[in-house]
Design a protein around this motif. Structure first.
Motif, PDB file in Angstrom:
ATOM      1  N   GLU A  34       0.847  -1.186   0.000  1.00 30.74           N
ATOM      2  CA  GLU A  34       0.000   0.000   0.000  1.00 30.74           C
ATOM      3  C   GLU A  34       0.890   1.246   0.000  1.00 30.74           C
ATOM      4  OE1 GLU A  34      -2.273   2.913  -0.115  1.00 30.74           O
ATOM      5  OE2 GLU A  34      -3.267   0.938  -0.237  1.00 30.74           O
ATOM      6  N   PRO A  35       0.873   2.069  -1.059  1.00 33.15           N
ATOM      7  CA  PRO A  35       1.773   3.228  -1.150  1.00 33.15           C
ATOM      8  C   PRO A  35       1.645   4.200   0.014  1.00 33.15           C
ATOM      9  CG  PRO A  35       0.762   2.794  -3.283  1.00 33.15           C
ATOM     10  CD  PRO A  35       0.075   1.894  -2.292  1.00 33.15           C
ATOM     11  N   PHE A  36       0.422   4.404   0.506  1.00 32.76           N
ATOM     12  CA  PHE A  36       0.246   5.347   1.616  1.00 32.76           C
ATOM     13  C   PHE A  36       1.000   4.870   2.852  1.00 32.76           C
ATOM     14  CE2 PHE A  36      -1.897   6.644   5.515  1.00 32.76           C
ATOM     15  CZ  PHE A  36      -1.944   8.023   5.354  1.00 32.76           C
ATOM     16  N   ILE A  37       0.869   3.580   3.175  1.00 26.51           N
ATOM     17  CA  ILE A  37       1.553   3.025   4.349  1.00 26.51           C
ATOM     18  C   ILE A  37       3.064   3.060   4.148  1.00 26.51           C
ATOM     19  CG2 ILE A  37       1.900   0.932   5.720  1.00 26.51           C
ATOM     20  CD1 ILE A  37      -1.031   0.241   5.212  1.00 26.51           C
ATOM     21  N   ALA A  38       3.508   2.729   2.926  1.00 26.70           N
ATOM     22  CA  ALA A  38       4.945   2.750   2.641  1.00 26.70           C
ATOM     23  C   ALA A  38       5.504   4.163   2.818  1.00 26.70           C
ATOM     24  CB  ALA A  38       5.200   2.248   1.229  1.00 26.70           C
ATOM     25  N   GLY A  39       4.791   5.162   2.289  1.00 25.19           N
ATOM     26  CA  GLY A  39       5.264   6.536   2.387  1.00 25.19           C
ATOM     27  C   GLY A  39       5.266   7.050   3.811  1.00 25.19           C
ATOM     28  N   THR A  81      13.218   0.784  16.001  1.00 29.66           N
ATOM     29  CA  THR A  81      12.602   1.029  17.312  1.00 29.66           C
ATOM     30  C   THR A  81      12.684   2.507  17.669  1.00 29.66           C
ATOM     31  OG1 THR A  81      13.224  -1.211  18.019  1.00 29.66           O
ATOM     32  CG2 THR A  81      12.636   0.370  19.749  1.00 29.66           C
ATOM     33  N   HIS A  82      13.827   3.105  17.402  1.00 30.71           N
ATOM     34  CA  HIS A  82      13.995   4.541  17.662  1.00 30.71           C
ATOM     35  C   HIS A  82      13.037   5.363  16.805  1.00 30.71           C
ATOM     36  CE1 HIS A  82      15.747   8.429  18.275  1.00 30.71           C
ATOM     37  NE2 HIS A  82      16.175   8.509  17.040  1.00 30.71           N
ATOM     38  N   LEU A  83      12.960   5.064  15.515  1.00 26.72           N
ATOM     39  CA  LEU A  83      12.059   5.806  14.624  1.00 26.72           C
ATOM     40  C   LEU A  83      10.613   5.675  15.085  1.00 26.72           C
ATOM     41  CD1 LEU A  83      13.571   4.904  11.126  1.00 26.72           C
ATOM     42  CD2 LEU A  83      13.554   7.165  12.191  1.00 26.72           C
ATOM     43  N   ALA A  84      10.228   4.468  15.486  1.00 29.79           N
ATOM     44  CA  ALA A  84       8.857   4.257  15.963  1.00 29.79           C
ATOM     45  C   ALA A  84       8.561   5.141  17.167  1.00 29.79           C
ATOM     46  CB  ALA A  84       8.666   2.783  16.333  1.00 29.79           C
ATOM     47  N   SER A  85       9.525   5.235  18.078  1.00 25.74           N
ATOM     48  CA  SER A  85       9.317   6.051  19.275  1.00 25.74           C
ATOM     49  C   SER A  85       9.165   7.527  18.922  1.00 25.74           C
ATOM     50  CB  SER A  85      10.473   5.850  20.263  1.00 25.74           C
ATOM     51  OG  SER A  85      11.658   6.478  19.812  1.00 25.74           O
ATOM     52  N   LEU A  86       9.817   7.970  17.837  1.00 24.62           N
ATOM     53  CA  LEU A  86       9.712   9.381  17.436  1.00 24.62           C
ATOM     54  C   LEU A  86       8.307   9.712  16.940  1.00 24.62           C
ATOM     55  CD1 LEU A  86      13.107  10.016  15.577  1.00 24.62           C
ATOM     56  CD2 LEU A  86      12.527  10.410  17.973  1.00 24.62           C
ATOM     57  N   TYR A  87       7.672   8.787  16.235  1.00 20.34           N
ATOM     58  CA  TYR A  87       6.288   9.014  15.801  1.00 20.34           C
ATOM     59  C   TYR A  87       5.398   9.241  17.023  1.00 20.34           C
ATOM     60  CZ  TYR A  87       7.051   7.652  10.887  1.00 20.34           C
ATOM     61  OH  TYR A  87       7.455   7.600   9.576  1.00 20.34           O
ATOM     62  N   HIS A  88       5.580   8.412  18.034  1.00 18.73           N
ATOM     63  CA  HIS A  88       4.773   8.547  19.256  1.00 18.73           C
ATOM     64  C   HIS A  88       5.132   9.819  20.019  1.00 18.73           C
ATOM     65  CE1 HIS A  88       3.709   3.964  19.555  1.00 18.73           C
ATOM     66  NE2 HIS A  88       3.269   4.532  18.454  1.00 18.73           N
ATOM     67  N   ASP A  89       6.438  10.126  20.088  1.00 19.29           N
ATOM     68  CA  ASP A  89       6.881  11.336  20.788  1.00 19.29           C
ATOM     69  C   ASP A  89       6.233  12.581  20.192  1.00 19.29           C
ATOM     70  OD1 ASP A  89       8.479   9.931  22.503  1.00 19.29           O
ATOM     71  OD2 ASP A  89      10.374  10.469  21.536  1.00 19.29           O
ATOM     72  N   LEU A 115      -0.311   4.745  14.768  1.00 19.97           N
ATOM     73  CA  LEU A 115      -0.369   3.424  14.146  1.00 19.97           C
ATOM     74  C   LEU A 115       0.878   3.123  13.329  1.00 19.97           C
ATOM     75  CD1 LEU A 115      -4.136   3.409  13.112  1.00 19.97           C
ATOM     76  CD2 LEU A 115      -3.043   1.899  14.788  1.00 19.97           C
ATOM     77  N   ILE A 116       1.427   4.142  12.646  1.00 14.82           N
ATOM     78  CA  ILE A 116       2.672   3.931  11.909  1.00 14.82           C
ATOM     79  C   ILE A 116       3.806   3.631  12.888  1.00 14.82           C
ATOM     80  CG2 ILE A 116       4.420   5.037  10.467  1.00 14.82           C
ATOM     81  CD1 ILE A 116       1.990   4.127   8.906  1.00 14.82           C
ATOM     82  N   GLY A 117       3.822   4.326  14.016  1.00 16.79           N
ATOM     83  CA  GLY A 117       4.801   4.000  15.048  1.00 16.79           C
ATOM     84  C   GLY A 117       4.677   2.556  15.496  1.00 16.79           C
ATOM     85  N   ASP A 118       3.438   2.104  15.709  1.00 19.99           N
ATOM     86  CA  ASP A 118       3.202   0.707  16.093  1.00 19.99           C
ATOM     87  C   ASP A 118       3.695  -0.241  15.004  1.00 19.99           C
ATOM     88  OD1 ASP A 118       2.033   1.631  18.412  1.00 19.99           O
ATOM     89  OD2 ASP A 118      -0.032   1.310  17.736  1.00 19.99           O
TER      90      ASP A 118
END
Length: 327
Positions: A34-39, A81-89, A115-118
């Protein structure tokens, strides 16, 4: 590309090549039909960043047998893991900028950013699963510690606990834990002996503290054009940092106004500017810088008796460089 200034060019090129392999692995893992999720998944990856944690994994691996596929996967897993935490931050901080680009919660929305962070946490787990059960357990332990540290960071020190000691322990958990994981993986997957791994794990915790202490200072002193972030985010949110703790402990009556401003989150722009001006000129800033450098020296000293070489020199210089950074 100079990864670590002052090092042998061949060693520096080896690190650069390793980081390129990590970047390629990250892009492979973040592919989606899915392009949206990939982007959305690549939003912060494409924005760049220091790749500090993968660099640490590669540097520590050079103390052993060096870079290999498992080291690359481990480095990529930590960075995910670091990138995921930044989405939540950015959702929690209501951020508008990250790495000089519009934050994901603004480009998309809070729900999508969470959700992208997850999803990125899930991708990291998939990657680490290929490294074996022990690597999965270590990652899970680190993730629990990281989240607990973030939760505690949003609270004041409980009654009866020393605020300074509480703050520094929280830093070890919320920032030191993941940086320590990066060092641990570099040691494990390059065959370092257990005693050396224990040492680089503690080194990583201290390095993480230096990184966060330095970030907290930059939040007060930063220029938005250089850092991509507005100064005073912590003050707006009422987050306790080391300079704030030093001001609060002051008995100087001249500090009364600043202490009043720092007693609560600062929502008024004029008060924020006033607080930043007073804080930047206060001796608490130098006290915080001195403490940051002290922790950096502790980290460097942990590696003092390891066999000398490019990797040891780079690892010993790294905490000092982090303590001295301005962006």
């Amino acid at each position: 590309m100079t990864v670590v200034p002052g090092l042998d060019s061949a060693f520096d090129q080896r690190l650069s090549d390793g980081l390129e392999l990590v970047d390629q692995r990250l892009r492979e893992v973040l592919r989606h039909d899915e392009p949206f999720i990939a982007g959305a998944s690549r939003h912060l990856l494409d924005a760049g960043g220091k790749r500090f944690r993968p660099l640490l994994t590669l540097l520590v691996s050079e103390l052993g047998t060096g870079c290999n596929e498992r080291v690359i996967d481990a480095a990529a897993g930590v960075e995910l893991t670091h990138l995921a935490s930044l989405y939540h931050d950015d959702v929690m901080d209501e951020a508008t900028l990250r790495r000089g680009v519009t934050a994901a919660n603004v480009v998309y929305d809070n729900s999508t950013a969470i959700l992208i962070g997850d999803l990125l946490f899930g991708r990291a787990s998939q990657l680490v699963a290929g490294l074996g059960a022990e690597a999965v357990r270590i990652q899970a332990d680190t993730f629990v510690r990281l989240c607990a540290g973030q939760i505690e960071d949003d609270r004041q020190a409980p009654e009866g606990q020393d605020p300074m000691a509480y703050y520094l322990r929280v830093l070890e958990d919320k920032t030191g834990s993941l940086i320590s994981l990066a060092a641990r993986y570099g040691g494990i997957f390059s065959g370092l002996p257990a005693t050396t791994i224990e040492r680089v794990v503690r080194y990583g915790e201290l390095l993480g503290m230096v990184f966060q202490l330095s970030d907290d200072l930059i939040d007060i002193t930063s220029d938005q054009e250089e850092s991509g972030k507005k100064a005073g985010t912590d003050l707006r949110e009422g987050v306790t940092t080391l300079p704030v703790l030093y001001v609060r402990s002051s008995a100087d009556p001249n500090d009364a106004r600043l202490q009043q401003l720092l007693s609560r989150p600062i929502s008024d722009p004029a008060e924020l500017d006033e607080a930043l001006g007073l804080l930047r000129a206060h001796k608490a800033m130098q006290q915080a810088r001195d403490h940051t450098m002290s922790v950096a020296n502790q980290a460097a000293d942990l590696l003092a008796d390891l066999p000398d070489g490019d990797a040891v020199q780079a690892l010993r210089a790294l905490p000092i460089s982090v303590a001295e950074r301005t962006v």
